[in-house]
Design a protein around this motif. Structure first.
Motif, mmCIF file in Angstrom:
data_model
loop_
_atom_site.group_PDB
_atom_site.id
_atom_site.type_symbol
_atom_site.label_atom_id
_atom_site.label_comp_id
_atom_site.label_asym_id
_atom_site.label_seq_id
_atom_site.Cartn_x
_atom_site.Cartn_y
_atom_site.Cartn_z
ATOM 1 N N VAL A 183 -34.418 6.786 -3.434
ATOM 2 C CA VAL A 183 -34.297 7.253 -4.547
ATOM 3 C C VAL A 183 -34.328 8.771 -4.783
ATOM 4 C CG1 VAL A 183 -36.949 5.760 -3.923
ATOM 5 C CG2 VAL A 183 -37.236 8.459 -3.136
ATOM 6 N N ALA A 184 -34.207 8.601 -6.234
ATOM 7 C CA ALA A 184 -33.558 9.693 -6.564
ATOM 8 C C ALA A 184 -33.983 9.989 -7.644
ATOM 9 C CB ALA A 184 -31.906 9.881 -6.756
ATOM 10 N N LEU A 185 -34.586 11.038 -7.837
ATOM 11 C CA LEU A 185 -34.857 11.736 -9.638
ATOM 12 C C LEU A 185 -33.279 11.816 -9.968
ATOM 13 C CD1 LEU A 185 -37.364 11.965 -11.305
ATOM 14 C CD2 LEU A 185 -36.468 14.552 -10.501
ATOM 15 N N VAL A 186 -32.944 11.517 -11.404
ATOM 16 C CA VAL A 186 -32.499 11.976 -11.980
ATOM 17 C C VAL A 186 -32.029 12.336 -13.246
ATOM 18 C CG1 VAL A 186 -30.656 9.948 -10.622
ATOM 19 C CG2 VAL A 186 -31.355 9.415 -12.270
ATOM 20 N N GLU A 187 -30.790 12.787 -14.571
ATOM 21 C CA GLU A 187 -31.338 13.285 -15.562
ATOM 22 C C GLU A 187 -31.004 11.919 -16.415
ATOM 23 O OE1 GLU A 187 -30.223 18.347 -14.638
ATOM 24 O OE2 GLU A 187 -28.722 16.386 -15.927
ATOM 25 N N GLY A 188 -32.201 12.471 -17.806
ATOM 26 C CA GLY A 188 -31.785 11.780 -18.145
ATOM 27 C C GLY A 188 -32.360 10.215 -18.233
ATOM 28 N N MET A 189 -32.377 8.740 -19.474
ATOM 29 C CA MET A 189 -33.215 8.017 -19.100
ATOM 30 C C MET A 189 -31.652 6.730 -18.857
ATOM 31 S SD MET A 189 -34.807 5.570 -21.802
ATOM 32 C CE MET A 189 -36.647 6.108 -21.724
ATOM 33 N N VAL A 190 -31.710 6.499 -17.837
ATOM 34 C CA VAL A 190 -31.164 5.102 -17.219
ATOM 35 C C VAL A 190 -31.385 3.884 -18.295
ATOM 36 C CG1 VAL A 190 -29.697 4.101 -15.166
ATOM 37 C CG2 VAL A 190 -30.299 6.270 -15.598
ATOM 38 N N LYS A 191 -30.318 3.902 -19.269
ATOM 39 C CA LYS A 191 -30.511 2.726 -19.921
ATOM 40 C C LYS A 191 -30.383 1.417 -19.493
ATOM 41 C CE LYS A 191 -30.108 4.795 -24.032
ATOM 42 N NZ LYS A 191 -29.036 5.733 -24.807
ATOM 43 N N ASN A 233 -36.375 13.016 -19.880
ATOM 44 C CA ASN A 233 -36.271 13.455 -19.186
ATOM 45 C C ASN A 233 -34.894 12.837 -17.961
ATOM 46 O OD1 ASN A 233 -36.755 15.515 -21.016
ATOM 47 N ND2 ASN A 233 -38.777 14.837 -20.524
ATOM 48 N N TYR A 234 -36.493 11.466 -17.391
ATOM 49 C CA TYR A 234 -35.862 11.499 -16.470
ATOM 50 C C TYR A 234 -35.666 10.706 -15.612
ATOM 51 C CZ TYR A 234 -35.838 16.878 -14.880
ATOM 52 O OH TYR A 234 -35.731 18.427 -14.551
ATOM 53 N N SER A 235 -34.662 10.304 -14.593
ATOM 54 C CA SER A 235 -35.398 8.398 -13.936
ATOM 55 C C SER A 235 -35.253 8.605 -12.700
ATOM 56 C CB SER A 235 -34.156 7.220 -14.762
ATOM 57 O OG SER A 235 -33.768 7.385 -15.799
ATOM 58 N N LEU A 236 -36.626 7.883 -12.337
ATOM 59 C CA LEU A 236 -36.818 7.675 -11.198
ATOM 60 C C LEU A 236 -35.977 5.999 -10.485
ATOM 61 C CD1 LEU A 236 -37.899 8.692 -8.756
ATOM 62 C CD2 LEU A 236 -39.891 7.495 -8.462
ATOM 63 N N VAL A 237 -35.452 6.369 -9.225
ATOM 64 C CA VAL A 237 -33.799 5.299 -9.710
ATOM 65 C C VAL A 237 -33.743 5.425 -7.539
ATOM 66 C CG1 VAL A 237 -31.829 4.177 -9.424
ATOM 67 C CG2 VAL A 237 -32.249 6.434 -10.884
ATOM 68 N N PRO A 259 -26.175 12.414 -12.679
ATOM 69 C CA PRO A 259 -26.586 13.455 -12.179
ATOM 70 C C PRO A 259 -27.793 13.665 -11.875
ATOM 71 C CG PRO A 259 -26.106 14.692 -14.198
ATOM 72 C CD PRO A 259 -25.736 13.447 -14.588
ATOM 73 N N VAL A 260 -27.973 13.830 -9.403
ATOM 74 C CA VAL A 260 -29.326 13.991 -9.268
ATOM 75 C C VAL A 260 -29.869 15.595 -9.975
ATOM 76 C CG1 VAL A 260 -29.920 14.767 -7.671
ATOM 77 C CG2 VAL A 260 -28.367 12.405 -7.570
ATOM 78 N N ALA A 261 -31.076 15.437 -9.949
ATOM 79 C CA ALA A 261 -31.643 16.271 -10.786
ATOM 80 C C ALA A 261 -31.220 17.366 -9.323
ATOM 81 C CB ALA A 261 -33.480 16.469 -10.798
ATOM 82 N N GLY A 262 -31.375 18.703 -10.049
ATOM 83 C CA GLY A 262 -30.937 19.648 -9.369
ATOM 84 C C GLY A 262 -29.387 20.199 -8.226
ATOM 85 N N ASP A 263 -28.784 19.212 -8.671
ATOM 86 C CA ASP A 263 -27.248 18.716 -8.117
ATOM 87 C C ASP A 263 -26.005 19.845 -8.806
ATOM 88 O OD1 ASP A 263 -25.653 18.888 -6.135
ATOM 89 O OD2 ASP A 263 -25.828 16.287 -6.686
ATOM 90 N N LYS A 264 -26.649 20.554 -8.967
ATOM 91 C CA LYS A 264 -25.436 21.690 -9.934
ATOM 92 C C LYS A 264 -23.929 21.064 -9.628
ATOM 93 C CE LYS A 264 -23.981 26.244 -11.597
ATOM 94 N NZ LYS A 264 -25.012 27.889 -11.505
ATOM 95 N N LYS A 265 -23.737 21.609 -8.402
ATOM 96 C CA LYS A 265 -22.683 21.045 -7.097
ATOM 97 C C LYS A 265 -21.703 19.211 -8.707
ATOM 98 C CE LYS A 265 -20.042 20.427 -3.680
ATOM 99 N NZ LYS A 265 -19.999 19.989 -1.770
ATOM 100 N N TYR A 266 -23.127 18.302 -8.595
ATOM 101 C CA TYR A 266 -22.551 17.087 -9.082
ATOM 102 C C TYR A 266 -23.191 17.140 -10.435
ATOM 103 C CZ TYR A 266 -20.249 16.616 -4.507
ATOM 104 O OH TYR A 266 -19.719 16.330 -3.354
ATOM 105 N N GLY A 267 -22.887 18.318 -11.181
ATOM 106 C CA GLY A 267 -22.967 17.810 -12.597
ATOM 107 C C GLY A 267 -23.818 18.397 -13.579
ATOM 108 N N ALA A 268 -25.326 18.392 -12.988
ATOM 109 C CA ALA A 268 -26.937 18.700 -12.820
ATOM 110 C C ALA A 268 -26.849 19.710 -13.699
ATOM 111 C CB ALA A 268 -27.816 18.551 -11.399
ATOM 112 N N LYS A 269 -28.209 19.754 -14.976
ATOM 113 C CA LYS A 269 -27.749 20.400 -15.706
ATOM 114 C C LYS A 269 -29.308 21.104 -15.521
ATOM 115 C CE LYS A 269 -24.346 19.996 -19.226
ATOM 116 N NZ LYS A 269 -23.652 18.680 -18.357
ATOM 117 N N THR A 270 -30.992 21.083 -15.143
ATOM 118 C CA THR A 270 -31.495 21.103 -14.496
ATOM 119 C C THR A 270 -32.192 21.153 -13.078
ATOM 120 O OG1 THR A 270 -32.453 18.535 -15.103
ATOM 121 C CG2 THR A 270 -32.115 19.339 -16.691
#
Length: 313
Positions: A183-191, A233-237, A259-270
């Protein structure tokens, strides 16, 4: 997948504890489970007392320390009850054993703990701690790496307890492992509520993975996902891996713009909490020696769910 390095083996050896001398040896005459066997043999000791003995490492099955209540017993085995706890055994840090037998050990790893040491990092790891654990009963025992989780990823992982089991499982990984769900908490609403991401992964000189724009250029990676919950703000995937490449989920979530929340290396901003928003929730496989289907499922981390509290009221 990779094998342990010399630094790991040296550190594990240095941390190997000794075990206490046995006080009483009990013979198993019929099939059953360890806790029930002990309750019958150690009466009038109560259930809580016997459970405490197991937790303290005072019980061994065929000279191997066993702490699992439901560990299966077979006629001909012997159970040893030690007078004192294995006091030199260090408590596991950031690690919880879910299942253990002669072939494998399945654990829950907390975020923040390294799975395996690298040449640059020789700090406390899951591998080192588990080596020390198995050597409580047998100073020559070792564990063997089957797969790994990133330091900031929590969840279920598994090690082999013999080199033969390691080799057989790694050689047949796609057939033996029947489910790996994250399970991943990712940034934004995955439509798009579900989908499949496929790309060819490569690694830069700075050890960062990325999807190559050229087909057949790198390692093929396939990720299936399904949205469980979402807000602006987030989606649980929920994510199921068809392949298990390095940083695969993190790259693929970045590829679809979430991007996965908290994953600055791969583009996260939060960074909603002090860890990566990624958890290995389910691991299912065929047991390497018995062929029995086994499945281990853990809870979704509460910090992931807390991002959706407002909408559930």
């Amino acid at each position: 997948m990779r094998k342990e390095n010399k630094a790991e083996r040296r550190n594990a050896s240095a941390s190997s504890p000794r075990h206490s001398a046995p006080a009483r040896r009990l013979q198993v005459t019929e099939p059953g489970e360890l806790l029930e066997f002990l309750l019958a043999k150690l009466a009038p000791q109560g259930r809580n007392s016997v459970k405490s003995m197991l937790a303290r490492g005072q019980i061994s099955v065929d000279d191997r320390v066993e702490k699992q209540y439901n560990h299966p017993l077979h006629p001909g085995q012997s159970v040893t009850v030690s007078k004192t706890r294995a006091s030199s055994a260090a408590p596991l840090v950031g690690l919880r054993i879910l299942y253990e037998d002669d072939a494998i050990i399945v654990v829950h790893k907390d975020a923040g703990l390294l799975s395996i040491a690298t040449a640059q990092e020789t700090e406390l790891t899951a591998y080192r701690q588990l080596n020390a654990h198995v050597r409580q009963a047998d100073p020559k025992a070792r564990i063997f790496v089957l797969h790994r989780l990133d330091r900031e990823t929590s969840g279920v992982m598994m090690f082999a307890k013999t080199e033969q089991v390691q080799q057989n499982m790694q050689d047949n990984w796609k057939d033996v492992v029947t489910e790996r769900t994250y399970v991943a908490l990712v940034e934004g609403m995955v439509k798009k509520t579900n989908g499949t991401i496929s790309s060819w992964l490569k690694e830069t000189s700075t050890l960062k993975m990325y999807s190559s724009p050229v087909a057949n250029d790198g390692q093929h990676a396939i990720t299936h996902y399904k949205v469980l919950r979402a807000n602006r703000n987030y989606s649980l995937v929920e994510i199921e891996l068809e392949t298990g490449r390095k940083n695969q989920i993190r790259v693929h979530m970045q590829d679809i713009g979430h991007p996965v929340a908290g994953d600055k290396k791969y583009g996260a901003k939060t960074k909603p909490f002090s860890r990566l928003g990624l958890h290995a929730r389910v691991l299912a496989f065929e047991h390497p020696t018995t062929g029995k289907p086994m499945r281990f499922e853990t809870d979704i981390p509460k910090p992931f769910l807390s991002q959706f509290k407002e909408e559930s009221r």
